[in-house]
Design a protein around this motif. Structure first.
Motif, PDB file in Angstrom:
ATOM      1  N   ALA A   1       0.839  -1.209   0.000  1.00 33.68           N
ATOM      2  CA  ALA A   1       0.000   0.000   0.000  1.00 33.68           C
ATOM      3  C   ALA A   1       0.866   1.247   0.000  1.00 33.68           C
ATOM      4  O   ALA A   1       0.638   2.183  -0.784  1.00 33.68           O
ATOM      5  CB  ALA A   1      -0.916  -0.007   1.223  1.00 33.68           C
ATOM      6  N   GLU A   2       1.863   1.271   0.864  1.00 32.95           N
ATOM      7  CA  GLU A   2       2.747   2.429   0.954  1.00 32.95           C
ATOM      8  C   GLU A   2       3.580   2.594  -0.317  1.00 32.95           C
ATOM      9  O   GLU A   2       3.862   3.715  -0.748  1.00 32.95           O
ATOM     10  CB  GLU A   2       3.672   2.282   2.170  1.00 32.95           C
ATOM     11  CG  GLU A   2       2.949   2.333   3.510  1.00 32.95           C
ATOM     12  CD  GLU A   2       2.366   1.007   3.959  1.00 32.95           C
ATOM     13  OE1 GLU A   2       2.075   0.888   5.155  1.00 32.95           O
ATOM     14  OE2 GLU A   2       2.191   0.084   3.123  1.00 32.95           O
ATOM     15  N   SER A   3       3.973   1.463  -0.882  1.00 40.58           N
ATOM     16  CA  SER A   3       4.735   1.497  -2.127  1.00 40.58           C
ATOM     17  C   SER A   3       3.918   2.143  -3.241  1.00 40.58           C
ATOM     18  O   SER A   3       4.393   3.059  -3.932  1.00 40.58           O
ATOM     19  CB  SER A   3       5.121   0.070  -2.522  1.00 40.58           C
ATOM     20  OG  SER A   3       5.521  -0.014  -3.869  1.00 40.58           O
ATOM     21  N   ALA A   4       2.686   1.672  -3.431  1.00 45.88           N
ATOM     22  CA  ALA A   4       1.842   2.207  -4.504  1.00 45.88           C
ATOM     23  C   ALA A   4       1.534   3.683  -4.293  1.00 45.88           C
ATOM     24  O   ALA A   4       1.606   4.493  -5.228  1.00 45.88           O
ATOM     25  CB  ALA A   4       0.546   1.401  -4.596  1.00 45.88           C
ATOM     26  N   ALA A   5       1.184   4.053  -3.066  1.00 43.15           N
ATOM     27  CA  ALA A   5       0.814   5.444  -2.790  1.00 43.15           C
ATOM     28  C   ALA A   5       2.000   6.387  -2.960  1.00 43.15           C
ATOM     29  O   ALA A   5       1.874   7.470  -3.559  1.00 43.15           O
ATOM     30  CB  ALA A   5       0.237   5.563  -1.390  1.00 43.15           C
ATOM     31  N   SER A   6       3.170   5.998  -2.454  1.00 38.35           N
ATOM     32  CA  SER A   6       4.334   6.885  -2.563  1.00 38.35           C
ATOM     33  C   SER A   6       4.818   6.978  -4.003  1.00 38.35           C
ATOM     34  O   SER A   6       5.239   8.056  -4.451  1.00 38.35           O
ATOM     35  CB  SER A   6       5.461   6.409  -1.645  1.00 38.35           C
ATOM     36  OG  SER A   6       5.915   5.120  -1.990  1.00 38.35           O
ATOM     37  N   LEU A   7       4.750   5.889  -4.751  1.00 36.55           N
ATOM     38  CA  LEU A   7       5.170   5.948  -6.154  1.00 36.55           C
ATOM     39  C   LEU A   7       4.229   6.811  -6.985  1.00 36.55           C
ATOM     40  O   LEU A   7       4.674   7.557  -7.870  1.00 36.55           O
ATOM     41  CB  LEU A   7       5.251   4.540  -6.744  1.00 36.55           C
ATOM     42  CG  LEU A   7       6.539   3.766  -6.455  1.00 36.55           C
ATOM     43  CD1 LEU A   7       6.425   2.340  -6.958  1.00 36.55           C
ATOM     44  CD2 LEU A   7       7.743   4.453  -7.089  1.00 36.55           C
ATOM     45  N   LYS A   8       2.941   6.720  -6.739  1.00 37.44           N
ATOM     46  CA  LYS A   8       2.007   7.583  -7.461  1.00 37.44           C
ATOM     47  C   LYS A   8       2.231   9.056  -7.083  1.00 37.44           C
ATOM     48  O   LYS A   8       2.134   9.948  -7.936  1.00 37.44           O
ATOM     49  CB  LYS A   8       0.568   7.153  -7.185  1.00 37.44           C
ATOM     50  CG  LYS A   8       0.038   6.120  -8.164  1.00 37.44           C
ATOM     51  CD  LYS A   8       0.005   6.684  -9.572  1.00 37.44           C
ATOM     52  CE  LYS A   8      -0.502   5.732 -10.604  1.00 37.44           C
ATOM     53  NZ  LYS A   8      -0.489   6.313 -11.970  1.00 37.44           N
ATOM     54  N   ALA A   9       2.544   9.312  -5.834  1.00 38.75           N
ATOM     55  CA  ALA A   9       2.866  10.672  -5.430  1.00 38.75           C
ATOM     56  C   ALA A   9       4.157  11.147  -6.098  1.00 38.75           C
ATOM     57  O   ALA A   9       4.277  12.313  -6.512  1.00 38.75           O
ATOM     58  CB  ALA A   9       3.001  10.746  -3.912  1.00 38.75           C
ATOM     59  N   PHE A  10       5.125  10.248  -6.218  1.00 42.27           N
ATOM     60  CA  PHE A  10       6.378  10.556  -6.911  1.00 42.27           C
ATOM     61  C   PHE A  10       6.103  10.914  -8.369  1.00 42.27           C
ATOM     62  O   PHE A  10       6.666  11.876  -8.908  1.00 42.27           O
ATOM     63  CB  PHE A  10       7.303   9.349  -6.811  1.00 42.27           C
ATOM     64  CG  PHE A  10       8.657   9.528  -7.443  1.00 42.27           C
ATOM     65  CD1 PHE A  10       9.524  10.525  -7.014  1.00 42.27           C
ATOM     66  CD2 PHE A  10       9.076   8.679  -8.453  1.00 42.27           C
ATOM     67  CE1 PHE A  10      10.786  10.669  -7.587  1.00 42.27           C
ATOM     68  CE2 PHE A  10      10.325   8.811  -9.029  1.00 42.27           C
ATOM     69  CZ  PHE A  10      11.184   9.808  -8.595  1.00 42.27           C
ATOM     70  N   GLU A  11       5.232  10.154  -9.004  1.00 48.95           N
ATOM     71  CA  GLU A  11       4.829  10.471 -10.382  1.00 48.95           C
ATOM     72  C   GLU A  11       4.235  11.881 -10.456  1.00 48.95           C
ATOM     73  O   GLU A  11       4.540  12.646 -11.384  1.00 48.95           O
ATOM     74  CB  GLU A  11       3.815   9.447 -10.888  1.00 48.95           C
ATOM     75  CG  GLU A  11       3.294   9.707 -12.292  1.00 48.95           C
ATOM     76  CD  GLU A  11       2.195   8.752 -12.706  1.00 48.95           C
ATOM     77  OE1 GLU A  11       1.233   9.213 -13.362  1.00 48.95           O
ATOM     78  OE2 GLU A  11       2.275   7.555 -12.374  1.00 48.95           O
ATOM     79  N   ALA A  12       3.395  12.232  -9.485  1.00 48.20           N
ATOM     80  CA  ALA A  12       2.796  13.566  -9.468  1.00 48.20           C
ATOM     81  C   ALA A  12       3.869  14.640  -9.332  1.00 48.20           C
ATOM     82  O   ALA A  12       3.777  15.709  -9.961  1.00 48.20           O
ATOM     83  CB  ALA A  12       1.782  13.674  -8.332  1.00 48.20           C
TER      84      ALA A  12
END
Length: 579
Positions: free
Chosen positions: A67-78
């Motif tokens: 969960a943390e991986s997906a959320a932080s990576l999507k935030a990184f993309e942003a």
């Protein structure tokens, strides 16, 4: 004893997935020395403008922090997209929101769509396969899913030397069956337990090193000896790739190629920031197609090129073909090669995800693509994705998500968390490393596009399932023991074994999550129409929600099957061009 119980309770009650996701965005991504060297300086500005929200404790009983991986990576993309929008459009994005419950659906999106959904918006966790195959051509020429026995080719088994080997049937199980001397099918085996048994018995007679040689060098099939995180780090291949973050960018200088963005269209703006960007998709299965789908979500025009004679994983197309036109070309013919050359000459990005070296013999390897546009004033971004990484002795091997999970030690970590002994690995259920590699690829391409705009020339971008899994193991890591025990207990503390493959695990996990989790919220889904297949599909909304719709993620083109469109760029890049 009471004070110990209280301290455990305190650890669990104080844990927060949103807070950890925010921390990981900064510490594991923006400030990670393996990644920070490629991050544009403006990206750091946006991190404080991202809001994370969601359930504090995990819903999915897997020890790794997916969960943390997906959320932080999507935030990184942003954050990376913020830098591009600021440079290209001189627009200052004010902020974005990541719901961490929603983000967890990203890596299971191929499992939870619904065709022509009921009007009551009930979330259905099983897909209508018959209806799907009416709309999408079936390229499963080898009927890899036609029996439990064939499905058990892709599984982890203990070997003669008491190690574990992940056998894999790829998209044709026959070579793997031939490699171990088993028959092509056993339709008489009617249960999972019956179907696994021949493989359990056979692998117990073969040493792991011999099995690796047979799979990789003789039969050219995916397959790997399962490692722990520590033992993988100690391998020659692990050491050769230890310096890589999520991707590597290599400049390919060319004095005649000037600093430039891509050609603008009437729709090119910060709202659809990649509108007008032409992307060639030479990919199959999940990881590399997730890269190009991610670019399409931001407005890019994607042409996926497949062959009418090539086996494909058709059941994935409904989820991974949003935003893509689909043409079929036979690269064994000069006509097919010439049509692909013409498409590439007008493109800005080419993504390939076939077995390393396969496309080189047709002239479409990573360097071959760069050479095709060497006389063009605008450079190109040439992207290659594989399983193992592009440095070290295993780079030539083919692989899948399960292979990378076993290779890097993610599977062994899951088995250990469930109490299994002797480093017995269990595949951690979902195609997480596939979809996360997709996000990593998008961020790498965005960074390369900005470098092309500033420096000129062309760029190579290397991505790999192992690069993501290395980052997961080293930077994201597992849940604290108390948090893991809590989510495992809430879901019945079920213990699975090495020979329980994804087809066995997924329905059991979906049932657990639907019963005990909080992530299947109707607000995380949307209905999309695809004119190409004549259906409405309920599927997961884009994960990043930008403030005031300053950026509107979505798709210009509806999902479709292979070969639906002509092998040409349409005049209007926003149209449903059908052959």
């Amino acid at each position: 004893m009471g004070s110990v119980d209280a301290s455990v309770s305190d650890i669990v009650s104080s844990y927060s997935i949103p807070a950890e996701s925010k921390r990981l965005l900064t510490e594991a991504l923006l400030e990670n020395p393996k990644i920070a060297k490629d991050v544009p300086k403006e990206a750091h500005e946006f991190a404080s403008r991202i809001t994370f929200k969601g359930t504090d404790l995990p819903s999915i009983p897997i020890n790794w922090r997916f969960a943390e991986s997906a959320a932080s990576l999507k935030a990184f993309e942003a954050c990376i997209l913020y830098a591009l929008v600021k440079r290209k459009y001189n627009v200052e994005l004010t902020g974005a929101e990541i719901n961490t419950d929603h983000a967890q659906l990203f890596f299971m999106s191929t499992l939870i769509w619904q065709i022509d959904p009921d009007t009551d918006h009930t979330i259905t966790l099983t897909k209508n396969t018959e209806k799907m195959y009416e709309m999408f051509p079936n390229y499963d020429f080898h009927k890899m899913s036609s029996s439990l026995y064939k499905l058990c080719v892709t599984n982890i088994y203990q070997t003669k030397d008491d190690r574990y080997f992940h056998l894999h049937g790829s998209m044709n199980p026959k070579p793997s069956l031939d490699s171990i001397g088993l028959p092509g099918d056993r339709p008489d085996l009617k249960t999972w337990e019956e179907a696994m048994q021949p493989f359990i018995e056979k692998l117990a007679t073969i040493d792991s090193a011999e099995m690796q040689h047979l799979a990789s060098d003789v039969y050219k099939q995916a397959g790997v000896i399962a490692e722990t995180v520590d033992s993988f780090r100690a391998t020659e291949h692990g050491r050769a790739n230890a310096h890589v973050g999520l991707f590597e960018i290599h400049p390919a200088p060319n004095p005649s190629q000037k600093p430039s963005w891509w050609p603008s269209t009437p729709q090119t703006s910060a709202v659809r920031p990649l509108a007008g960007l032409k992307v060639i998709d030479l990919t199959r299965v999940i990881a590399a197609p997730a890269v190009t789908r991610g670019l399409a979500e931001l407005g890019a025009s994607v042409m996926r090129v497949t062959s009418p004679n090539l086996v494909d994983f058709s059941s994935l197309h409904l989820d991974l073909s949003w935003g893509k036109w689909q043409c079929s070309l036979d690269l064994k013919t000069e006509e097919g090669k010439e049509k692909l050359r013409n498409l590439i000459k007008d493109a800005d990005v080419v993504v390939q995800g076939y077995r390393p070296g396969v496309l080189d013999k047709y002239g479409f390897g990573q360097q071959g693509i760069i050479d095709l546009v060497k006389d063009r004033e605008r450079g190109i971004i040439s992207v290659q994705e594989n399983c193992y990484g592009w440095n070290g002795p295993w780079d030539y091997r083919s692989g899948w998500q399960q292979i990378s999970d076993a290779c890097v030690g993610i599977s062994a970590g899951f088995g250990k968390a469930m109490g299994l002994k002797n480093d017995e690995p269990v595949t951690p259920v979902f195609p997480n490393s596939d979809y996360m590699t997709g996000i990593a690829g998008v961020t790498g391409i965005l960074c390369a596009l900005m470098r092309r705009a500033e420096e000129g020339g062309s760029f190579k971008v290397d991505i790999a399932l192992n690069y993501y899994n290395q980052w997961l193991a080293n930077s994201v890591q597992e849940y604290p023991g108390e948090v893991w025990q809590d989510v495992w207990k809430r879901n019945g503390k079920q213990v699975f074994r090495c020979y329980h493959n994804m087809n066995y695990l997924i329905p059991r996990y979906m049932e657990m999550i639907a019963k005990n989790g909080k992530i299947f919220q109707p607000s995380f889904f949307e209905d999309r129409q695809s004119k190409a297949v004549g259906a409405v599909v309920r599927t997961i909304k884009p994960i990043i929600k930008f403030d005031n719709d300053q950026v509107r993620p979505g798709y210009n083109v509806g999902t479709r099957g292979n070969g639906k469109d002509a092998a040409r760029w349409p005049d209007d890049l926003m149209t449903e061009m059908v052959q």
